[in-house]
Write a protein that holds these residues in place. Structure first.
Motif, PDB file in Angstrom:
ATOM      1  N   GLN A   1       0.788  -1.127   0.045  1.00 39.94           N
ATOM      2  CA  GLN A   1      -0.185   0.031  -0.485  1.00 39.94           C
ATOM      3  C   GLN A   1       0.765   1.194  -0.138  1.00 39.94           C
ATOM      4  N   TYR A   2       0.421   2.252  -0.850  1.00 37.51           N
ATOM      5  CA  TYR A   2       1.224   3.126  -0.779  1.00 37.51           C
ATOM      6  C   TYR A   2       0.146   4.661  -1.307  1.00 37.51           C
ATOM      7  N   VAL A   3       0.635   5.742  -1.101  1.00 38.45           N
ATOM      8  CA  VAL A   3      -0.280   6.935  -1.416  1.00 38.45           C
ATOM      9  C   VAL A   3       0.151   7.133  -2.302  1.00 38.45           C
ATOM     10  N   GLN A   4      -0.509   7.826  -3.722  1.00 37.42           N
ATOM     11  CA  GLN A   4       0.491   8.699  -4.769  1.00 37.42           C
ATOM     12  C   GLN A   4      -0.514   9.837  -5.216  1.00 37.42           C
ATOM     13  N   GLU A   5       0.437  10.262  -4.835  1.00 36.42           N
ATOM     14  CA  GLU A   5      -0.241  11.792  -5.149  1.00 36.42           C
ATOM     15  C   GLU A   5       1.277  12.307  -6.873  1.00 36.42           C
ATOM     16  N   GLY A   6       0.568  12.527  -8.102  1.00 35.95           N
ATOM     17  CA  GLY A   6       1.732  12.577  -8.845  1.00 35.95           C
ATOM     18  C   GLY A   6       2.292  11.835  -8.952  1.00 35.95           C
ATOM     19  N   ASN A   7       3.881  11.982  -8.508  1.00 35.36           N
ATOM     20  CA  ASN A   7       4.910  10.296  -8.236  1.00 35.36           C
ATOM     21  C   ASN A   7       5.280  10.328  -7.623  1.00 35.36           C
ATOM     22  N   GLU A   8       5.167  11.008  -6.171  1.00 33.26           N
ATOM     23  CA  GLU A   8       5.141  10.813  -5.343  1.00 33.26           C
ATOM     24  C   GLU A   8       4.066   9.421  -5.187  1.00 33.26           C
ATOM     25  N   TYR A   9       5.718   8.829  -3.747  1.00 32.32           N
ATOM     26  CA  TYR A   9       4.768   6.967  -3.360  1.00 32.32           C
ATOM     27  C   TYR A   9       5.219   7.318  -1.886  1.00 32.32           C
ATOM     28  N   ARG A  10       4.144   7.922  -0.872  1.00 34.08           N
ATOM     29  CA  ARG A  10       4.079   7.468   0.275  1.00 34.08           C
ATOM     30  C   ARG A  10       3.466   6.013   1.168  1.00 34.08           C
ATOM     31  N   ILE A  11       4.278   5.367   1.622  1.00 34.23           N
ATOM     32  CA  ILE A  11       4.159   4.080   1.934  1.00 34.23           C
ATOM     33  C   ILE A  11       2.815   4.078   3.908  1.00 34.23           C
ATOM     34  N   VAL A  12       1.834   3.562   3.282  1.00 29.93           N
ATOM     35  CA  VAL A  12       1.150   3.479   4.546  1.00 29.93           C
ATOM     36  C   VAL A  12       1.638   2.175   4.872  1.00 29.93           C
ATOM     37  N   GLY A  13       1.469   2.939   6.726  1.00 33.39           N
ATOM     38  CA  GLY A  13       1.307   1.503   7.742  1.00 33.39           C
ATOM     39  C   GLY A  13       2.464   1.656   7.970  1.00 33.39           C
ATOM     40  N   THR A  14       2.996   0.287   9.011  1.00 31.80           N
ATOM     41  CA  THR A  14       4.146   0.768   9.433  1.00 31.80           C
ATOM     42  C   THR A  14       5.652   0.828   8.563  1.00 31.80           C
ATOM     43  N   LEU A  15       6.303   1.440   9.391  1.00 28.60           N
ATOM     44  CA  LEU A  15       7.663   1.420   8.073  1.00 28.60           C
ATOM     45  C   LEU A  15       8.217   0.085   8.744  1.00 28.60           C
ATOM     46  N   VAL A  16       8.567   0.051   7.262  1.00 30.18           N
ATOM     47  CA  VAL A  16       9.770  -1.436   7.256  1.00 30.18           C
ATOM     48  C   VAL A  16      11.044  -1.161   7.313  1.00 30.18           C
ATOM     49  N   THR A  17      11.585  -1.920   8.230  1.00 26.85           N
ATOM     50  CA  THR A  17      13.515  -1.750   8.266  1.00 26.85           C
ATOM     51  C   THR A  17      13.793  -2.648   7.530  1.00 26.85           C
ATOM     52  N   GLU A  18      14.641  -2.327   6.376  1.00 26.79           N
ATOM     53  CA  GLU A  18      15.609  -2.699   5.130  1.00 26.79           C
ATOM     54  C   GLU A  18      16.597  -2.695   5.928  1.00 26.79           C
ATOM     55  N   VAL A  19      17.370  -2.382   6.193  1.00 31.56           N
ATOM     56  CA  VAL A  19      18.993  -3.240   6.596  1.00 31.56           C
ATOM     57  C   VAL A  19      18.929  -1.966   8.508  1.00 31.56           C
ATOM     58  N   SER A  20      20.021  -3.320   9.033  1.00 32.87           N
ATOM     59  CA  SER A  20      19.820  -2.144  10.707  1.00 32.87           C
ATOM     60  C   SER A  20      21.205  -3.161  11.049  1.00 32.87           C
ATOM     61  N   GLY A  21      22.053  -2.684  11.496  1.00 35.01           N
ATOM     62  CA  GLY A  21      23.487  -3.516  12.330  1.00 35.01           C
ATOM     63  C   GLY A  21      24.239  -2.176  13.164  1.00 35.01           C
ATOM     64  N   ALA A  22      25.316  -3.114  14.063  1.00 35.48           N
ATOM     65  CA  ALA A  22      26.008  -2.277  14.386  1.00 35.48           C
ATOM     66  C   ALA A  22      27.439  -1.169  12.809  1.00 35.48           C
ATOM     67  N   GLY A  23      26.908  -1.585  12.012  1.00 31.41           N
ATOM     68  CA  GLY A  23      27.969  -1.130  11.151  1.00 31.41           C
ATOM     69  C   GLY A  23      27.996  -2.065   9.959  1.00 31.41           C
TER      70      GLY A  23
END
Length: 443
Positions: free
Chosen positions: A317-339
């Motif tokens: 799910q996204y909300v689209q305005e023009g060419n902008e897409y904004r994620i709806v709901g809880t954000l997904v952590t794509e990558v994480s760590g101590a470095g």
């Protein structure tokens, strides 16, 4: 009446010519004076003080000596051409006038004839307009074509050409003016100008709206690609659960079945007969590579939107305005760590196969007396990068939103480096801008 109605010659009444010494008979004399008065009344005053009360009959005349002319310029005026046609002459030279414009609607193929000179024909469906031989139509023959229901292909006779080409296609929604030289055909070049500027593609409206886990709606608007305009007067809902079928709530896929963790590209399609618009979803970002197996009678105009599926095989799910897409709901952590060392990342919330401007949330949490930096970039740190550096005495977490363009494959590069102490880093996707779509209402 003494004036002859055919010749206009006046003859006075009999018995009104007296001899010397003759006593005038009042009866014929009074008839003469009455008749003269009537004829004077029936004559046209030279000073224009009275109008004609019956048709004026003029001599037929010629192009060099018109039947109705002017005292100062006797070779300019009106004359009678052959076949009862009215002619106009200026200084002894015939003046040509255009035929009256005649409008007609055509619902199919048609052959333009000499009698169609100065005609305006509106084609309400896709058709082929065959032009009679240029020699038959003659020099100065001209004709207007309006395509209002489908493309109109103009096909000159035999090896004859139009604008130097064997045929000319007038796209639905456009018109052109044709003139014959006697040996070939030429137009006002409007279509050529449109085709020359066909790279100036644009999209207005037509954003996506999430409907369900397998369906989206595309809003109203219009799409102009490759010199062809497609109007979407009504929003259409399309389903990824089936292959393409035209109309609202129809199938969406160009081929295959809905797949998990994929990027689907939404292309505008145009009906070759009616010019009506619809939508198709494909795993191909290039319109030229979209499968046409289920698109008989349709042509692919161009890519307009993008949509992603999750690992659970539902529409993200996204909300689209023009060419902008904004994620709806809880954000997904794509990558994480101590470095982490510099590495390529394909984030699951960003499209694969095209470059977009990623809108990211960078998180840098540092323990006391620690320092670390998180950087995201396209190819090299010095180009198209966003970063968040934290140097603290007391434990602290910082967040910042940043934008960076992905490569043409959708991949980003990132590194997270701890200089002193310890900390944790993470990246989330807030949305993206599909900037390569030439949308006029927001990029």
């Amino acid at each position: 009446m003494p004036r002859n109605p055919s010749t206009g010659v006046y003859s006075k009444p009999a018995g009104t010519t007296p001899s010397v010494g003759q006593v005038i008979d009042p009866v014929p004399w009074n008839a003469l004076t009455t008749d003269l008065g009537n004829e004077i009344t029936n004559s046209l005053p030279r000073d224009g003080s009275a109008p004609m009360v019956a048709p004026l009959k003029a001599a037929g005349g010629t192009v060099s000596a018109p039947g109705v002319g002017f005292a100062s310029t006797p070779q300019t005026g009106l004359y009678l051409k052959g076949g009862g046609l009215l002619g106009f002459t200026q200084n002894g030279v015939d003046v040509a006038f255009d035929r009256a414009s005649v409008y007609a609607a055509k619902s199919g193929d048609y052959t333009a004839l000499a009698s169609d000179d100065n005609a305006v024909h509106r084609f309400t469906a896709a058709a082929t307009l065959t032009l009679s031989a240029a020699a038959t139509l003659g020099a100065n023959w001209h004709y207007c074509v309006i395509a209002d229901g489908g493309d109109v292909t103009i096909d000159p006779n035999g090896a004859e050409t139009i604008d130097g080409a064997a045929t000319l296609v007038v796209p639905n929604g456009y018109s052109t003016f044709i003139v014959c030289s006697g040996t070939a055909f030429f137009t006002d070049k409007v279509i050529a100008k449109i085709q020359a500027k066909s790279e100036i593609n644009n999209v207005v409206g037509c954003e996506t709206v999430y409907v369900s886990s397998t369906s989206i709606q595309i809003k109203t608007g219009n799409v102009f690609f490759n010199a062809k305009n497609v109007v979407y007067a009504s929003a259409l809902t399309k389903s990824l659960s089936g292959t393409f079928t035209a109309g609202n709530n129809g199938g969406f896929l160009d081929t295959g079945v809905m797949q998990a963790s994929k990027t689907y590209f939404v292309h505008s399609v145009r009906n070759l007969t009616t010019g009506a618009g619809d939508w198709v979803a494909s795993l191909q970002s290039s319109s030229a590579l979209v499968s046409t197996t289920n698109l008989a009678g349709w042509e692919v105009a161009g890519r307009v939107n993008v949509m992603l599926t999750t690992s659970g095989n539902v529409i993200r799910q996204y909300v689209q305005e023009g060419n902008e897409y904004r994620i709806v709901g809880t954000l997904v952590t794509e990558v994480s760590g101590a470095g982490w060392a510099p590495a390529d990342f394909q984030f699951i919330c960003l499209p694969v196969g095209i470059s977009t401007e990623a809108n990211l949330n960078l998180v840098n949490g540092q323990a006391g007396n620690s320092s670390g930096a998180l950087v995201v970039y396209t190819d090299t740190v010095s180009q198209f990068s966003t970063q968040l550096s934290v140097n603290v005495v007391s434990a602290h977490e910082s967040r910042i939103a940043g934008k960076v363009r992905t490569r043409s494959t959708g991949i980003l590069k990132s590194q997270a480096t701890e200089t002193v102490g310890s900390g944790t880093f993470s990246i989330q996707v807030l949305g993206f801008n599909d900037y390569t779509v030439p949308r006029m209402n927001g990029a």
